[in-house]
Design a protein around this motif. Structure first.
Motif, PDB file in Angstrom:
ATOM      1  N   PRO A  87       0.823  -1.217   0.000  1.00 23.12           N
ATOM      2  CA  PRO A  87       0.000   0.000   0.000  1.00 23.12           C
ATOM      3  C   PRO A  87       0.851   1.258   0.000  1.00 23.12           C
ATOM      4  CG  PRO A  87      -0.037  -1.026   2.156  1.00 23.12           C
ATOM      5  CD  PRO A  87       0.645  -1.985   1.237  1.00 23.12           C
ATOM      6  N   MET A  88       0.353   2.271  -0.681  1.00 20.74           N
ATOM      7  CA  MET A  88       1.067   3.532  -0.772  1.00 20.74           C
ATOM      8  C   MET A  88       0.620   4.466   0.344  1.00 20.74           C
ATOM      9  SD  MET A  88       1.129   6.390  -3.817  1.00 20.74           S
ATOM     10  CE  MET A  88      -0.443   7.089  -3.296  1.00 20.74           C
ATOM     11  N   LEU A  89       1.580   4.959   1.085  1.00 16.06           N
ATOM     12  CA  LEU A  89       1.331   5.994   2.075  1.00 16.06           C
ATOM     13  C   LEU A  89       2.145   7.229   1.691  1.00 16.06           C
ATOM     14  CD1 LEU A  89       1.572   4.118   5.502  1.00 16.06           C
ATOM     15  CD2 LEU A  89      -0.486   5.036   4.452  1.00 16.06           C
ATOM     16  N   TYR A  90       1.654   8.380   2.082  1.00 16.63           N
ATOM     17  CA  TYR A  90       2.437   9.601   1.919  1.00 16.63           C
ATOM     18  C   TYR A  90       3.309   9.733   3.160  1.00 16.63           C
ATOM     19  CZ  TYR A  90      -0.682  10.529  -1.949  1.00 16.63           C
ATOM     20  OH  TYR A  90      -1.384  10.432  -3.129  1.00 16.63           O
ATOM     21  N   ASP A  91       4.585   9.361   3.018  1.00 20.41           N
ATOM     22  CA  ASP A  91       5.457   9.206   4.174  1.00 20.41           C
ATOM     23  C   ASP A  91       5.646  10.479   4.987  1.00 20.41           C
ATOM     24  OD1 ASP A  91       5.766   6.549   3.696  1.00 20.41           O
ATOM     25  OD2 ASP A  91       7.807   6.671   2.891  1.00 20.41           O
ATOM     26  N   LYS A  92       5.476  11.624   4.349  1.00 19.52           N
ATOM     27  CA  LYS A  92       5.673  12.879   5.069  1.00 19.52           C
ATOM     28  C   LYS A  92       4.453  13.261   5.901  1.00 19.52           C
ATOM     29  CE  LYS A  92       9.812  13.570   3.488  1.00 19.52           C
ATOM     30  NZ  LYS A  92      10.977  13.405   4.398  1.00 19.52           N
ATOM     31  N   LEU A  93       3.363  12.500   5.747  1.00 18.96           N
ATOM     32  CA  LEU A  93       2.167  12.763   6.543  1.00 18.96           C
ATOM     33  C   LEU A  93       2.180  11.912   7.804  1.00 18.96           C
ATOM     34  CD1 LEU A  93      -0.688  12.847   3.855  1.00 18.96           C
ATOM     35  CD2 LEU A  93       0.647  14.759   4.762  1.00 18.96           C
ATOM     36  N   THR A  94       1.540  12.388   8.834  1.00 19.76           N
ATOM     37  CA  THR A  94       1.299  11.591  10.029  1.00 19.76           C
ATOM     38  C   THR A  94       0.039  10.749   9.792  1.00 19.76           C
ATOM     39  OG1 THR A  94      -0.168  13.193  11.077  1.00 19.76           O
ATOM     40  CG2 THR A  94       2.212  13.491  11.406  1.00 19.76           C
ATOM     41  N   PRO A  95      -0.214   9.716  10.615  1.00 19.34           N
ATOM     42  CA  PRO A  95      -1.458   8.964  10.451  1.00 19.34           C
ATOM     43  C   PRO A  95      -2.708   9.843  10.520  1.00 19.34           C
ATOM     44  CG  PRO A  95       0.044   7.721  11.823  1.00 19.34           C
ATOM     45  CD  PRO A  95       0.687   9.069  11.593  1.00 19.34           C
ATOM     46  N   ARG A 130       0.039   8.995  16.365  1.00 23.42           N
ATOM     47  CA  ARG A 130      -0.845   9.681  15.416  1.00 23.42           C
ATOM     48  C   ARG A 130      -0.227  10.929  14.820  1.00 23.42           C
ATOM     49  NH1 ARG A 130      -2.397  10.597  20.539  1.00 23.42           N
ATOM     50  NH2 ARG A 130      -2.921  12.698  21.264  1.00 23.42           N
ATOM     51  N   ASP A 131       0.718  11.547  15.539  1.00 24.14           N
ATOM     52  CA  ASP A 131       1.345  12.775  15.054  1.00 24.14           C
ATOM     53  C   ASP A 131       2.802  12.554  14.634  1.00 24.14           C
ATOM     54  OD1 ASP A 131      -0.971  14.309  15.501  1.00 24.14           O
ATOM     55  OD2 ASP A 131      -0.488  14.486  17.626  1.00 24.14           O
ATOM     56  N   THR A 132       3.149  11.295  14.372  1.00 26.31           N
ATOM     57  CA  THR A 132       4.497  10.946  13.914  1.00 26.31           C
ATOM     58  C   THR A 132       4.455  10.648  12.421  1.00 26.31           C
ATOM     59  OG1 THR A 132       5.007   9.960  16.071  1.00 26.31           O
ATOM     60  CG2 THR A 132       6.426   9.336  14.205  1.00 26.31           C
TER      61      THR A 132
END
Length: 245
Positions: A87-95, A130-132
């Motif tokens: 799955p693709m996540l936007y790594d610079k975003l937090t959960p 959640r904010d990492t």
């Protein structure tokens, strides 16, 4: 009253350089966890990609809870979630940011998305991070964040391709528990997996395909009985049905 299948595939066909899916008929019942198994190249991922509208079939019908997915793709996708094997996540975003972003794509108001995101992050044990930023997450944590994103619009049908690949034992168990809990909440879950003992433990029903065709399906006991060996493992059943592939 006849129950409407969560997913119905009718005479599904797809060829690339050669036939991959050849006249596949498949029905998944509402509220079950269904494991689709098969050797490499059997057509599992192609089947699921056609079901969610990412690959166009050459022929055949696809219905999701009675919605013709080929004629009404947006309506079908609105009640479906798809989680690929990587799955693709936007790594610079937090959960939290990621779930807010995905919710926005679905047109969910922030006031509605925020409490649902909180519920999912706590349920999947991601609340403390959640904010990492996701860039530092392990594969298992990324898999759970992606699962939260797949569930943010409250789909009725959840389809996952190899969701346990590359996870350690503890994280795999956590994901398995989450999938089972989703079924207990009334969702329908379809998974592919190469880990046969996982399918043996968590699936309500199992389908085995090879050469683009459904060879057999049923509960583990039904598959065993079909071969006249009531004490064989799923691995034994799989090898018997697929000719050792």
């Amino acid at each position: 009253m006849t129950e409407i299948p969560a997913l119905r595939l009718t005479n599904l066909r797809k060829s690339f350089d050669k036939p991959v899916i050849e006249g596949l008929d498949l029905e998944i019942r509402p509220g079950e966890l269904y494991a689709l198994l098969g050797p490499n190249g059997a057509g599992k991922t192609t089947t699921l990609r056609m079901a969610v509208g990412l690959t166009e079939p050459d022929e055949g019908g696809i219905e999701i809870f009675g919605i013709d997915a080929r004629k009404r793709p947006r309506a079908a996708k609105a009640i479906t979630a798809w989680l690929p094997d990587d799955p693709m996540l936007y790594d610079k975003l937090t959960p939290s940011e990621y779930l807010g972003f995905v919710a926005g794509l679905w047109g969910i108001a922030p006031s509605q998305a925020a409490p649902e995101a909180e519920r999912l992050l706590k349920w999947l044990e991601l609340w403390d991070v959640r904010d990492t930023r996701c860039e530092g997450f392990s594969r298992g944590m990324k898999q759970k964040a992606a699962l939260a994103g797949a569930l943010i619009h409250d789909p009725r049908l959840l389809i996952l391709d190899e969701p346990l690949t590359g996870l350690d034992a503890a994280m795999a168990r956590s994901v398995k528990d989450a999938l089972r809990a989703a079924v207990d909440e009334g969702k329908t879950v379809i998974v592919t997996t190469h880990i046969l003992d996982v399918a043996e433990r968590i699936a309500d029903r199992i389908g085995i395909i090879a050469g683009g065709k459904l060879l057999a399906e049923g509960t583990l006991d039904e598959l065993r009985a079909e071969g006249g060996a009531n004490d064989e493992t799923l691995e034994d059943t799989f090898i018997r049905l697929t000719g050792g592939q």
